[in-house]
Enzyme design. Structure first.
Site: not given
Length: 480
Positions: A26-28, A30
């Site tokens: 995951h990112c910030a 998504r």
């Protein structure tokens, strides 16, 4: 049972189960999936999950927009799915399996420039500030600059060049380091190779054109010109990959017990020789040819047409990932022409897409769920990161995306038509004006105004057309 349990179970089912997940991270905002069979993902069903704000596929990854709760949701999803923790770099490498040859080439180029972009942004801001205090006559009725009237500002002006020179003149060092980092080879060798391209022992690249005589190394049977490659991009990329692949090959053929001695020796020396004998001159010619074609096209009688096409096409390039190629062109333009006419259009394109999202925030102001995506996306876009806006809002509706690229095209024509030049790559949004050369700041501000106003107005208009009505029906939303 947490509030994320049921949505996590549902998402796991709709992506095809644990067996269909190769990698997930995951990112910030998504979740990023690399799926064994992307066709098994039920996109419509996933987008109907309460916690999900949208989906898209980019660079071989199926991405699910969750929002600020993504870290907590990911932890719950990982437990339920039985998938291990994976870094973003590992996910990217896995995702490359789903890319075609062109996408992989662009991905490699992005991997080279992404680590050095923060330095380039800082360098652009520094050059802009130096121009502001050293080139703009704002003192004594517009006859002197701050530097002319103050020893303090003269000191600041001189000191800041220490950083500017380190970033731009010694750019080949950063490029060869980034390549060795990306290829998993010895990073210090990449740094050493880069230093040999910009050593003070060499004739500075900026002095070659006016040099009466070019020094050379004389080997008796052959001579090699002692030319530096300050700020040159293509020679550094070619040399960096030669060193990396040579080291990788040598690791395979040299016994491990002596590899620490002989691999660096037999990798670095041939790479430096080849860089100065062959790759440097060839890379210089290629880089000059590319920059001249771009510059001549944008400054010709048909420059407005080139600008309109680029402004219209840049956001679609972002969708494919091909926009990373512009970094190399921008840097080459800077080395050839002391600035880039291309980068201002990139900043304007980002602003235009952000303005289209702002219009959607206005149109859908009663949709609180969508605003959890649209508001952060607009802020991100205005600060130079467009993907959340593009994939989270504009491409879902389509008509805001069209409004954005139309506004970007008009703003690009204004920018190129008035000769706006940036010192370097900068923050690709509204703060990007700080990287524009001082005499061009007012002209760029006018182009920015067009990039803000036109997409907003067009988005509102398009929302009431057949295209807008169909978008709202397709997404199951009420038309404003």
């Amino acid at each position: 049972m947490s509030k994320y349990t049921e949505p996590a179970k549902e998402l796991l089912e709709k992506v095809g189960g644990s067996d269909n997940i190769d990698v997930v991270t995951h990112c910030a905002t998504r979740m990023r999936f690399v799926l064994n069979d992307p066709k098994q993902a039920d996109v419509d069903a996933i987008e109907n999950i309460d916690l999900v704000k949208g989906t898209f596929t980019q660079a071989g990854q199926f991405q699910v927009i969750v929002g600020n709760e993504v870290a907590s949701f990911y932890n719950e999803f990982s437990k339920i799915a039985g998938v291990g923790d994976t870094s973003k770099d590992e996910a990217k490498e896995k995702a490359k399996q789903n890319m075609n040859i062109l996408q992989r080439m662009v991905s490699h180029l992005a991997d080279i420039f992404t680590p050095i972009i923060p330095a380039l942004v800082v360098g652009g801001l520094i050059l802009g500030f130096r121009n502001l205090i050293g080139e703009v006559n704002m003192i004594n009725n517009g006859t002197q600059s701050l530097v002319d009237t103050s020893q303090f500002w003269q000191g600041v002006y001189d000191f800041l060049w220490l950083i500017g020179e380190a970033i731009f003149h010694f750019l080949p060092v950063a490029i060869t380091w980034a390549i060795s980092r990306k290829m998993g080879t010895t990073q210090v060798l990449g740094i050493v190779l880069g230093i040999t391209l910009v050593s003070p022992q060499l004739l500075n690249a900026y002095g070659v054109a006016g040099a009466e005589e070019i020094p050379f190394w004389d080997f008796g049977f052959a001579q090699i010109d002692m030319i530096g490659y300050q700020a040159q991009v293509i020679p550094a990329i070619l040399a960096g990959f030669v060193l990396a692949y040579l080291e990788i090959w040598l690791r395979k053929v040299i016994p491990q017990v002596v590899s620490m001695i002989f691999v660096p020796f037999f990798a670095l020396i041939p790479a430096v020789l080849v860089a100065h004998m062959v790759l440097g001159p060839i890379g210089w010619e290629i880089g000059s040819w590319i920059s001249n074609v771009v510059y001549d096209g944008l400054t010709s009688a048909f420059g407005w047409l080139f600008a309109a096409i680029f402004g219209f096409a840049y956001a679609p390039l972002v969708i494919t990932g091909l926009h990373h190629m512009t970094n190399a062109i921008d840097l080459q333009l800077m080395s050839e022409f002391d600035g880039t006419i291309l980068w201002p259009m990139i900043a304007l394109s980002n602003i235009a897409q952000g303005s289209a999202v702002v219009a959607m925030i206005y149109l859908n102001r009663k949709d609180k769920k969508e605003q959890q995506v649209s508001v952060p996306a607009a802020v991100s876009c205005y600060l130079g990161v467009t993907e959340p806006a593009l994939f989270g809002i504009n491409l879902r509706y389509v008509f805001p995306f069209v409004a954005g690229i139309c506004g970007s095209a008009v703003a690009a024509v204004i920018s190129v038509g008035t000769g706006v030049m940036a010192n370097s790559i900068g923050v690709g949004g509204i703060p990007g004006i700080l990287s524009i050369q001082v005499p061009d700041m007012l002209k760029f501000a006018i182009a920015m105004l067009a990039a803000i106003v036109i997409p907003f107005i067009l988005t509102v208009i398009f929302a009431r057309t057949k295209m807008g009505k169909q978008a709202y029906i397709r997404l199951g939303k009420t038309q404003p």
